[in-house]
Design an enzyme around this catalytic site. Structure first.
Site, PDB file in Angstrom:
ATOM      1  CG  ASN A 119      -3.165  -1.592  -8.935  1.00 56.15           C
ATOM      2  OD1 ASN A 119      -2.686  -1.835 -10.042  1.00 56.15           O
ATOM      3  ND2 ASN A 119      -2.649  -2.050  -7.813  1.00 56.15           N
ATOM      4  N   GLY A 156      -3.378   1.594  -6.142  1.00 59.21           N
ATOM      5  CA  GLY A 156      -2.027   1.266  -6.625  1.00 59.21           C
ATOM      6  C   GLY A 156      -1.042   1.981  -5.723  1.00 59.21           C
ATOM      7  CE  LYS A 157       1.718  -2.578  -2.059  1.00 57.21           C
ATOM      8  NZ  LYS A 157       0.733  -2.354  -1.002  1.00 57.21           N
ATOM      9  N   GLY A 158       1.925   3.054  -6.132  1.00 56.91           N
ATOM     10  CA  GLY A 158       2.581   4.211  -6.727  1.00 56.91           C
ATOM     11  C   GLY A 158       1.662   5.428  -6.727  1.00 56.91           C
ATOM     12  NE  ARG A 181       3.524  -4.100  17.365  1.00 61.86           N
ATOM     13  CZ  ARG A 181       4.608  -4.657  16.837  1.00 61.86           C
ATOM     14  NH1 ARG A 181       5.774  -4.554  17.424  1.00 61.86           N
ATOM     15  NH2 ARG A 181       4.520  -5.336  15.714  1.00 61.86           N
ATOM     16  CG  ASP A 231      -9.641   0.763   4.066  1.00 61.59           C
ATOM     17  OD1 ASP A 231      -8.814  -0.157   4.202  1.00 61.59           O
ATOM     18  OD2 ASP A 231     -10.048   1.167   2.958  1.00 61.59           O
ATOM     19  CG  ASP A 248       0.610   3.023  -0.425  1.00 62.02           C
ATOM     20  OD1 ASP A 248       1.667   2.364  -0.486  1.00 62.02           O
ATOM     21  OD2 ASP A 248      -0.484   2.576  -0.806  1.00 62.02           O
ATOM     22  N   GLY A 258     -10.750   3.621   1.525  1.00 63.99           N
ATOM     23  CA  GLY A 258     -10.047   3.779   0.258  1.00 63.99           C
ATOM     24  C   GLY A 258      -8.575   4.046   0.486  1.00 63.99           C
ATOM     25  CB  SER A 315      -2.691  10.336   2.108  1.00 65.70           C
ATOM     26  OG  SER A 315      -2.863  10.970   0.867  1.00 65.70           O
TER      27      SER A 315
END
Ligand code: RIB
Length: 288
Positions: free
Chosen positions: A16, A44-46, A206, A229, A235, A270, A274
């Site tokens: 996305n 986009g998660k992928g 948690r 964020d 992901d 964003g 990661s």
């Protein structure tokens, strides 16, 4: 991390372009807020999971569909720049690239609306899965394609069942690692107690719990961080857990590493924020 080997991972999922509006507080229905700062990010998660796995040292191929619009290049830009294999990304004529409208409040929480565009056209016939150690799917592409990714081949199969929706039993039967938050767990419902694989349930700040065959085998908390964020934290968690397990880490160490990856991803704006493997190694050494 003392990884025994570098895993090869295929991520079958969404790409996305994220249009992110940062606001102090979410509007309530019917309210207009006027303090937004708007930015565009690849998402986009992928795609987020592919990048996260790549940054943790896996050899990653991204299998996805994008449109033939300028948004496609923007959405794939970070994956391309950082060297994820995009030869399995198909550009579909006359279709728009997936678009996510995201509100991020000062608390770091988000609200997301997705227009799937080309992701919805990623039918199983378009999937040519390479031989890999692991495949990772989410639920932003057609379920038939997820089914195909789960059942084609002998790889370790991770399903991040997000966004929340029901999952056919046959897909769950082929899932080695199921990653859900509490809302997604509820959407799977009655089938969850009978799930025989590894189940990771994330609980935000948690931490997370890992069970096998319905029995808890690990529990971990994230390090304390300053949250900017939360988009993409799940992901980063999913990718880190898959890479760690497939690399041979024991479940407790793998879960702790995944929680740390998710937490670090929340410290930056964003969905493709990661951490690198070195950042996790450094954090692990700092925390002892
Ligand atoms: O998990 C975060 C992602 O969900 C965003 O990047 C957005 O594109 C939606 O797919």
């Amino acid at each position: 991390m003392t990884a025994e080997r570098t895993p090869s991972i295929a991520v079958v999922g969404s790409v996305n372009l994220d249009i992110v509006a940062r606001v102090q507080q979410f509007p309530v229905p019917g309210e207009t807020v006027t303090d937004a700062v708007v930015e565009r990010f690849p998402g986009g998660k992928g795609a987020n999971q592919a990048l996260a796995a790549h940054r943790l040292g896996a050899r990653v191929s991204m299998l996805a569909c994008v449109g033939d619009d300028p948004a496609a290049d923007e959405a794939l830009s970070v994956l391309r720049d950082e060297g994820v294999d995009l030869s399995g990304c198909q550009r579909l004529a006359g279709v728009s690239t997936g678009l996510a409208l995201i509100l991020v409040a000062a608390s770091g929480e988000n609200q997301i609306v997705v227009a799937p565009g080309a992701n919805a056209a990623f039918e199983p016939a378009r999937l040519a899965l390479p031989e890999v150690d692991a495949a990772i799917c989410q639920l932003e592409v057609p379920m038939a394609t997820v089914h195909r990714a789960a059942t084609a081949g002998r790889h370790f199969f991770c399903l991040n069942a997000a966004p929340a929706r029901a999952v056919p039993g046959e897909v769950l039967d082929h899932t080695d690692l199921l990653v859900v938050n509490e809302v997604e767990a509820a959407a799977i419902g009655d089938q969850l107690p009978g799930f025989r694989g590894l189940l990771a349930v994330t609980q935000g700040a948690r931490g997370a719990m890992l069970s096998r065959d319905g029995r808890e085998i690990a529990r971990a908390s994230p390090p304390a961080v300053e949250v900017v964020d939360t988009t993409g934290a799940g992901d980063a968690f999913t990718a880190a857990l898959t890479v760690a397990l497939v690399s041979g880490l024991d479940p407790q160490a793998a879960l702790a590493r995944a929680c740390a990856a998710g937490a670090l991803a929340t410290t930056r704006l964003g969905a493709q924020s990661s951490p690198l493997a070195a950042e996790l190694d450094h954090l692990g050494a700092t925390l002892g």
